[in-house]
Write an enzyme that holds these catalytic residues in place. Structure first.
Site, PDB file in Angstrom:
ATOM      1  N   SER A  23       0.838  -1.199   0.000  1.00  0.00           N
ATOM      2  CA  SER A  23       0.000   0.000   0.000  1.00  0.00           C
ATOM      3  C   SER A  23       0.868   1.242   0.000  1.00  0.00           C
ATOM      4  O   SER A  23       1.689   1.431   0.908  1.00  0.00           O
ATOM      5  CB  SER A  23      -0.892   0.018   1.247  1.00  0.00           C
ATOM      6  OG  SER A  23      -1.370   1.340   1.458  1.00  0.00           O
ATOM      7  N   HIS A  48      -1.358  -1.320  -4.152  1.00  0.00           N
ATOM      8  CA  HIS A  48      -2.611  -1.004  -3.462  1.00  0.00           C
ATOM      9  C   HIS A  48      -2.681   0.506  -3.219  1.00  0.00           C
ATOM     10  O   HIS A  48      -1.767   1.098  -2.644  1.00  0.00           O
ATOM     11  CB  HIS A  48      -2.621  -1.771  -2.142  1.00  0.00           C
ATOM     12  CG  HIS A  48      -3.889  -1.692  -1.350  1.00  0.00           C
ATOM     13  ND1 HIS A  48      -4.994  -2.469  -1.617  1.00  0.00           N
ATOM     14  CD2 HIS A  48      -4.220  -0.939  -0.274  1.00  0.00           C
ATOM     15  CE1 HIS A  48      -5.944  -2.214  -0.732  1.00  0.00           C
ATOM     16  NE2 HIS A  48      -5.507  -1.272   0.092  1.00  0.00           N
ATOM     17  N   ASP A  50      -4.824   3.420  -1.471  1.00  0.00           N
ATOM     18  CA  ASP A  50      -5.840   3.688  -0.452  1.00  0.00           C
ATOM     19  C   ASP A  50      -6.419   5.078  -0.630  1.00  0.00           C
ATOM     20  O   ASP A  50      -5.705   6.075  -0.502  1.00  0.00           O
ATOM     21  CB  ASP A  50      -5.217   3.573   0.950  1.00  0.00           C
ATOM     22  CG  ASP A  50      -5.011   2.132   1.362  1.00  0.00           C
ATOM     23  OD1 ASP A  50      -5.974   1.356   1.281  1.00  0.00           O
ATOM     24  OD2 ASP A  50      -3.879   1.787   1.752  1.00  0.00           O
ATOM     25  N   MET A  52      -9.118   7.801   0.735  1.00  0.00           N
ATOM     26  CA  MET A  52      -9.892   8.149   1.940  1.00  0.00           C
ATOM     27  C   MET A  52     -10.513   9.529   1.773  1.00  0.00           C
ATOM     28  O   MET A  52      -9.847  10.449   1.292  1.00  0.00           O
ATOM     29  CB  MET A  52      -8.982   8.156   3.162  1.00  0.00           C
ATOM     30  CG  MET A  52      -8.249   6.848   3.381  1.00  0.00           C
ATOM     31  SD  MET A  52      -7.130   6.970   4.790  1.00  0.00           S
ATOM     32  CE  MET A  52      -6.419   5.311   4.770  1.00  0.00           C
ATOM     33  N   HIS A  81      -8.514   0.831  -3.387  1.00  0.00           N
ATOM     34  CA  HIS A  81      -9.376   0.572  -2.233  1.00  0.00           C
ATOM     35  C   HIS A  81     -10.065   1.876  -1.865  1.00  0.00           C
ATOM     36  O   HIS A  81      -9.440   2.788  -1.327  1.00  0.00           O
ATOM     37  CB  HIS A  81      -8.490   0.044  -1.094  1.00  0.00           C
ATOM     38  CG  HIS A  81      -9.201  -0.192   0.199  1.00  0.00           C
ATOM     39  ND1 HIS A  81      -8.521  -0.393   1.389  1.00  0.00           N
ATOM     40  CD2 HIS A  81     -10.523  -0.287   0.505  1.00  0.00           C
ATOM     41  CE1 HIS A  81      -9.398  -0.591   2.370  1.00  0.00           C
ATOM     42  NE2 HIS A  81     -10.615  -0.520   1.854  1.00  0.00           N
ATOM     43  N   MET A  83     -12.173   3.971   0.324  1.00  0.00           N
ATOM     44  CA  MET A  83     -12.767   4.160   1.654  1.00  0.00           C
ATOM     45  C   MET A  83     -13.493   5.494   1.619  1.00  0.00           C
ATOM     46  O   MET A  83     -13.072   6.484   2.229  1.00  0.00           O
ATOM     47  CB  MET A  83     -11.653   4.138   2.715  1.00  0.00           C
ATOM     48  CG  MET A  83     -11.077   2.747   2.922  1.00  0.00           C
ATOM     49  SD  MET A  83      -9.493   2.766   3.773  1.00  0.00           S
ATOM     50  CE  MET A  83      -8.422   3.083   2.382  1.00  0.00           C
ATOM     51  N   MET A 152     -10.981  -6.326   6.318  1.00  0.00           N
ATOM     52  CA  MET A 152     -10.153  -5.346   7.027  1.00  0.00           C
ATOM     53  C   MET A 152      -9.756  -5.909   8.383  1.00  0.00           C
ATOM     54  O   MET A 152     -10.621  -6.346   9.156  1.00  0.00           O
ATOM     55  CB  MET A 152     -10.911  -4.026   7.219  1.00  0.00           C
ATOM     56  CG  MET A 152     -11.151  -3.221   5.955  1.00  0.00           C
ATOM     57  SD  MET A 152      -9.663  -2.810   5.017  1.00  0.00           S
ATOM     58  CE  MET A 152      -8.678  -1.927   6.244  1.00  0.00           C
ATOM     59  N   GLY A 157      -8.565   3.699   7.863  1.00  0.00           N
ATOM     60  CA  GLY A 157      -8.365   5.133   8.011  1.00  0.00           C
ATOM     61  C   GLY A 157      -6.912   5.538   8.196  1.00  0.00           C
ATOM     62  O   GLY A 157      -6.546   6.654   7.855  1.00  0.00           O
ATOM     63  N   ASP A 191      -6.090  -6.650   4.939  1.00  0.00           N
ATOM     64  CA  ASP A 191      -5.509  -5.304   4.911  1.00  0.00           C
ATOM     65  C   ASP A 191      -5.555  -4.720   6.317  1.00  0.00           C
ATOM     66  O   ASP A 191      -6.632  -4.580   6.895  1.00  0.00           O
ATOM     67  CB  ASP A 191      -6.348  -4.454   3.936  1.00  0.00           C
ATOM     68  CG  ASP A 191      -5.810  -3.052   3.741  1.00  0.00           C
ATOM     69  OD1 ASP A 191      -4.764  -2.705   4.316  1.00  0.00           O
ATOM     70  OD2 ASP A 191      -6.461  -2.295   2.992  1.00  0.00           O
ATOM     71  N   GLY A 213       1.323  -1.838   4.247  1.00  0.00           N
ATOM     72  CA  GLY A 213       1.813  -0.480   4.042  1.00  0.00           C
ATOM     73  C   GLY A 213       3.083  -0.227   4.815  1.00  0.00           C
ATOM     74  O   GLY A 213       4.197  -0.224   4.275  1.00  0.00           O
TER      75      GLY A 213
HETATM   76  C1  DX5 Z   1      -6.003   1.215   6.197  1.00  0.00           C
HETATM   77  C2  DX5 Z   1      -5.659   1.021   4.732  1.00  0.00           C
HETATM   78  C3  DX5 Z   1      -4.517   0.118   4.581  1.00  0.00           C
HETATM   79  C4  DX5 Z   1      -3.250   0.645   5.172  1.00  0.00           C
HETATM   80  C5  DX5 Z   1      -2.520  -0.495   5.759  1.00  0.00           C
HETATM   81  O1  DX5 Z   1      -7.086   2.035   6.329  1.00  0.00           O
HETATM   82  O2  DX5 Z   1      -6.749   0.470   4.011  1.00  0.00           O
HETATM   83  O3  DX5 Z   1      -4.319  -0.310   3.240  1.00  0.00           O
HETATM   84  O4  DX5 Z   1      -2.424   1.292   4.249  1.00  0.00           O
HETATM   85  O5  DX5 Z   1      -1.440  -0.022   6.462  1.00  0.00           O
HETATM   86  P1  DX5 Z   1      -0.590  -0.965   7.400  1.00  0.00           P
HETATM   87  O6  DX5 Z   1      -0.100  -2.106   6.571  1.00  0.00           O
HETATM   88  O7  DX5 Z   1       0.498  -0.061   7.877  1.00  0.00           O
HETATM   89  O8  DX5 Z   1      -1.498  -1.440   8.506  1.00  0.00           O
HETATM   90 ZN    ZN Z   2      -6.314  -0.516   1.936  1.00  0.00          ZN
END
Ligand code: DX5
Ligand code: ZN
Length: 244
Positions: A23, A48, A50, A52, A81, A83, A152, A157, A191, A213
């Site tokens: 990510s 990936h 993300d 938000m 992804h 969100m 998840m 977030g 994730d 990530g």
């Molecule tokens: C969280 C995201 C993840 C995030 C994961 O809201 O959807 O994709 O980047 O980060 P790590 O791997 O650091 O938990």
């Molecule tokens: Zn994600």
């Protein structure tokens, strides 16, 4: 083959291929193209992205412009992804920006069937994500239309959160539901809080795509080493690792 990107990590002595999807949320955005190329060369399968919106989740991240920049930096499939509330408004923008897959949250879609159908009409692979408190059984009717289920393992977030204990049972329930419906070919993605410590357990529980990530882009030795470290942890499963 475009879908797979690098060489999949094989587990279980010829068992399923495990795909790694770093990510970019935890990447250095000032060197984003370089970071993406580093994980591609290290064997990542998907990138990936993300997204938000500050409403569905309490944070803002990136949108189509950054997705387009990532598209220009790599040939790997882009796994977007969303969100966001009302994701339907943005589907075409992300497809135009180069998304290969778009995952929406069940909790964000009043008309999930319509949203998933629209993603398919746009020519990309639809996925559906579940927050930690949402039961896997809520997906039963939509499963035949999606190519990916995202469990998840943190509340979405933020990057860098801890894996929620109890998630392994939910991953197993998702795997069992897919098998019971004769849909075992659907990707089962996890994730949140995924790294070398948690990866073997989620793979044993049935996950087939791992998003990470901070474990990749926040790795002290750099993103390429972080990706290799994660791959090595997954491979260790093949050599006898078992959850306790
Ligand atoms: C969280 C995201 C993840 C995030 C994961 O809201 O959807 O994709 O980047 O980060 P790590 O791997 O650091 O938990
Ligand atoms: Zn994600």
């Amino acid at each position: 083959m475009k879908e797979e990107g690098g060489v999949p990590v094989r587990v279980g002595g010829g068992g399923s291929a495990i795909l790694l999807a770093p990510s970019i949320l935890s990447a250095d955005f000032g060197r984003l193209a370089e970071e993406v190329r580093a994980v591609e060369e290290a064997g990542a399968h998907w990138i990936h992205v993300d997204v938000m919106d500050g409403h569905f989740v309490p944070n803002l991240s990136v949108g189509p412009a950054v997705t387009r920049a990532v598209r220009a930096a790599t040939r790997l499939p882009l796994d977007v992804h969303l969100m966001v509330r009302h994701p339907d408004r943005f589907l075409e923008d992300f497809v135009a920006a180069g998304a290969d897959r778009i995952t929406v949250h069940q909790e964000a879609c009043v008309h999930l069937h319509r949203t998933v159908s629209r993603i398919r009409e746009l020519g990309v692979e639809p996925g559906v994500a579940l927050n930690p408190a949402t039961p896997v059984e809520t997906l039963r009717e939509i499963l035949p239309l999606v190519s990916l289920v995202l469990i998840m393992t943190v509340n979405p977030g933020f990057g860098g959160q801890s894996f929620i204990s109890g998630s392994l049972g939910k991953i197993r329930r998702a795997r069992d539901l897919l098998a019971a419906e004769g849909l075992g070919g659907i990707h089962l993605q996890v994730d949140g809080g995924i790294g070398p410590t948690t990866a073997p357990g989620v793979v044993e529980a049935g996950a087939t795509v791992l998003v990470a990530g901070s474990a990749v882009f926040g790795y002290h030795g750099g993103a390429a080493e972080g990706l290799r470290s994660l791959a090595a942890a997954v491979s260790s499963f093949r050599h006898g690792w078992r959850a306790v």
